[in-house]
Design an enzyme around this catalytic site. Structure first.
Site, PDB file in Angstrom:
ATOM      1  N   HIS A 153       0.819  -1.210   0.000  1.00 53.08           N
ATOM      2  CA  HIS A 153       0.000   0.000   0.000  1.00 53.08           C
ATOM      3  C   HIS A 153       0.858   1.269   0.000  1.00 53.08           C
ATOM      4  CE1 HIS A 153       0.423  -0.396   4.502  1.00 53.08           C
ATOM      5  NE2 HIS A 153       0.580   0.916   4.372  1.00 53.08           N
TER       6      HIS A 153
ATOM      7  N   ASP B 155       0.386  -7.583   1.216  1.00 52.73           N
ATOM      8  CA  ASP B 155       0.778  -6.202   1.489  1.00 52.73           C
ATOM      9  C   ASP B 155       2.300  -6.028   1.528  1.00 52.73           C
ATOM     10  OD1 ASP B 155       0.521  -3.534   1.885  1.00 52.73           O
ATOM     11  OD2 ASP B 155      -0.298  -3.644   3.916  1.00 52.73           O
TER      12      ASP B 155
ATOM     13  N   SER C 268       4.842   2.106   8.056  1.00 56.39           N
ATOM     14  CA  SER C 268       4.565   1.057   7.075  1.00 56.39           C
ATOM     15  C   SER C 268       5.820   0.648   6.339  1.00 56.39           C
ATOM     16  CB  SER C 268       3.534   1.540   6.049  1.00 56.39           C
ATOM     17  OG  SER C 268       2.251   1.541   6.585  1.00 56.39           O
TER      18      SER C 268
END
Length: 595
Positions: free
Chosen positions: A176, A207, A285
């Site tokens: 993402h 992911d 992230s």
């Protein structure tokens, strides 16, 4: 950031990245994701909003996506009793790191003694440098599809997240973090240079994304991160990255508090995941999580934001990472995680087990439905009892033994296989045991969870804009709360309908561009098209071909809710070019429908 709880439904975990100038709530968000990983505009939330800081680099807002709640964005983990330890703080870290006995991170253990011990020696501190220097900051410019106006894209926006260098001149980050990328750049710790990166693979379900840099200078003097084994409960972990609150690297520490099959927000899938109590905020992230030996045991990717929860972060563990890397190395591309295309029911009720012909020593789960497009449909039948998968017995609640004192969902066994591999499934059918060797494949949903970087399809006739439904489409039309706000008919098909063929799509009238030819039809929005001139609509390409070749007097579209649309064929086709010109639309159909 906290949001109000609705209808008693638990909040979903969010992915987090720092993003700015995000044009709509349907964008991806690293660690406060907008869904399967879209980037969002600014850090959202009604409580606990972090203070803006001029120190935040490119990308100051957390993005949200995928119809999931955003991260709280608090820059300080909740205080909790920790084991004693001398903590070396990074000058750029605004969060107080708990004093866990970690090596290979910014925390140096003193073996549980009090803080009166002398400070750690420089030789101890130097040991963390190789791992720290391998962590990079990822800058990405995203240009998302515009599902409301599918012939164009949304305004571009920027985000920042984290990543780390692994062997083979490659960099790992979250999918993402680079979804719908236009440009990706990487910056090493202590460097003022941003290097252009190439995206090698994007694993939507897990992911994870794999990047590389062609400039040799980027790789000079950096040792790649080494992977460690799957940690145990209460093992210390240190999350390293570039979260909100500053430009320099930041470290938060905690322990592994849970290990189970998790719902991956961005991928809309369920895979093995680690729950940790270290703070994971926007921008974390893609950053690595290290164990006490300086080995990477996972990738930070989402956190749970709920008014009753504090410091619940999630990490992608090494088995999932290894699967992604090996999958790419084997085939040169990401092929995905296979699934068993069934819906199953627990067999915990003794009367149910007896009625299904199970002996007292037999355990398993009952098959409710099978995906018609799945290879399993050739072998398995509804009401079959799955007793084992690849020789491992399945309990009545659908779990299998995992490690000492632990059990885990049997879908973990399936996720360990690769697409195209065979698995031996033992089933009980009418009191007889059967064994099948089944070739595993990825899932084919009627309403897909992702469009995998492709532009949306559309077809226009007489101002009627026809499109196909996907989860990103629903999120774009109805926002992050699409599960509450989208039409019931569409949600029912999202949750329960199965594709009957590989090319089946859910086609809808997205909107009607008002013109004289379509007077009275202006209010039709996001309504499914069932048939055209009496023929079922299988997919959008089929509908476009039927309309273009139609020489009947009228065009009749049968819609959901018993609505019909009737247009005179010649008049409708003649009016289309003027409508396209009025709305500056380059073509009446997307490129994929022209081939």
């Amino acid at each position: 950031m906290e949001q109000k709880k609705k209808r008693g439904r638990p909040k979903k975990a969010d992915t987090m990245d720092l993003q700015n100038a995000a044009p709509s709530p349907s964008s991806v968000s690293p660690m406060d994701e907008g869904e399967p990983g879209e980037a969002g505009a600014s850090i959202q939330g009604r409580q606990g909003r972090p203070r803006k800081s001029p120190a935040v680099g490119e990308g100051s807002a957390a993005a949200a996506g995928g119809g999931h709640k955003q991260g709280r964005g608090r820059g300080r983990p909740k205080k909790a009793p920790r084991r004693g330890g001398a903590v070396l703080k990074n000058p750029g870290d605004t969060a107080k790191a708990p004093s866990s006995p970690l090596r290979g991170s910014l925390v140096v253990s003193n073996n549980g003694s009090d803080c009166s011990e002398p400070p750690p020696k420089w030789e101890q501190v130097v040991r963390v440098v190789p791992s720290m220097d391998a962590v990079v900051k990822v800058f990405c410019v995203h240009t998302e599809p515009n599902f409301s106006l599918p012939w164009q894209r949304k305004r571009q926006y920027s985000s920042s997240s984290s990543g780390f260098i692994i062997g083979g001149r490659r960099v790992l980050t979250n999918a993402h973090s680079v979804e719908h990328y236009t440009q990706v750049k990487l910056k090493k710790r202590g460097s003022d240079t941003k290097y252009l990166a190439t995206v090698l693979a994007i694993g939507t379900e897990c992911d994870i994304a794999l990047l590389t840099v062609s400039d040799d200078e980027f790789w000079d003097g950096v040792l790649p991160v080494e992977f460690g084994p799957l940690p145990a409960l209460q093992d210390a972990v240190t999350v390293v990255g570039y979260p909100i609150g500053g430009d320099t690297i930041s470290v938060t520490s905690g322990v592994v508090s849970r290990m189970e099959i998790l719902s991956y927000v961005h991928g809309s899938t369920e895979l093995l995941g680690l729950q940790i109590d270290a703070a994971i905020n926007s921008g974390n992230s893609g950053g690595p999580a290290f164990n006490d030996k300086g080995k990477c045991v996972g990738i930070a990717f989402q956190s749970l934001k709920h008014e009753d929860a504090e410091n619940i972060g999630y990490v992608i563990p090494t088995p999932v990472i290894s699967h992604f890397i090996h999958d790419f190395e084997k085939s040169g591309e990401y092929t995905g995680f296979p699934i068993l295309g069934i819906e199953w029911q627990k067999m915990e009720n003794p009367d149910l087990r007896k009625a299904m012909g199970m002996r007292p020593d037999q355990k398993g789960v009952r098959i409710r439905r099978i995906e018609p497009t799945a290879p399993e449909s050739q072998f398995l039948k509804p009401s079959d009892i799955i007793l084992s998968f690849d020789g491992i017995d399945i309990a009545n609640d659908g779990t299998i033994p995992f490690r000492h004192g632990e059990r885990i969902g049997f879908s973990y066994l399936v996720s360990q296989k690769y697409t195209g591999e065979n698995a031996v499934v033992k089933v009980l059918r009418k009191s007889k045991v059967h064994e099948f060797s089944i070739k595993l494949s990825t899932n084919r949903k009627l309403i897909p969870a992702h469009i995998k970087g492709r532009p949306p399809s559309y077809y226009i006739i007489a101002g009627f804009v026809f499109s196909t439904v996907s989860v990103p489409y629903l999120r774009s039309e109805y926002g992050k709360e699409y599960e509450y706000d989208a039409p019931v008919k569409l949600l029912d098909k999202l949750l329960h309908s199965m594709a009957q063929s590989e090319d089946e799509q859910l086609v809808v009238v997205s909107q009607v561009l008002v013109a004289d030819i379509n007077i009275g039809y202006e209010d039709i929005v996001n309504t499914q098209v069932l048939s055209f001139n009496g023929k079922p609509v299988k997919n959008l390409k089929c509908l476009a071909a039927m309309v273009e070749s139609c020489d009947d007097e009228f065009l009749q579209f049968d819609l959901e809710y018993q609505q019909i649309v009737v247009l005179q064929t010649k008049t409708a086709k003649a009016a289309t070019p003027d409508i396209l010109t009025m709305h500056c639309i380059p073509s009446a159909m997307s490129d994929d429908l022209k081939t």
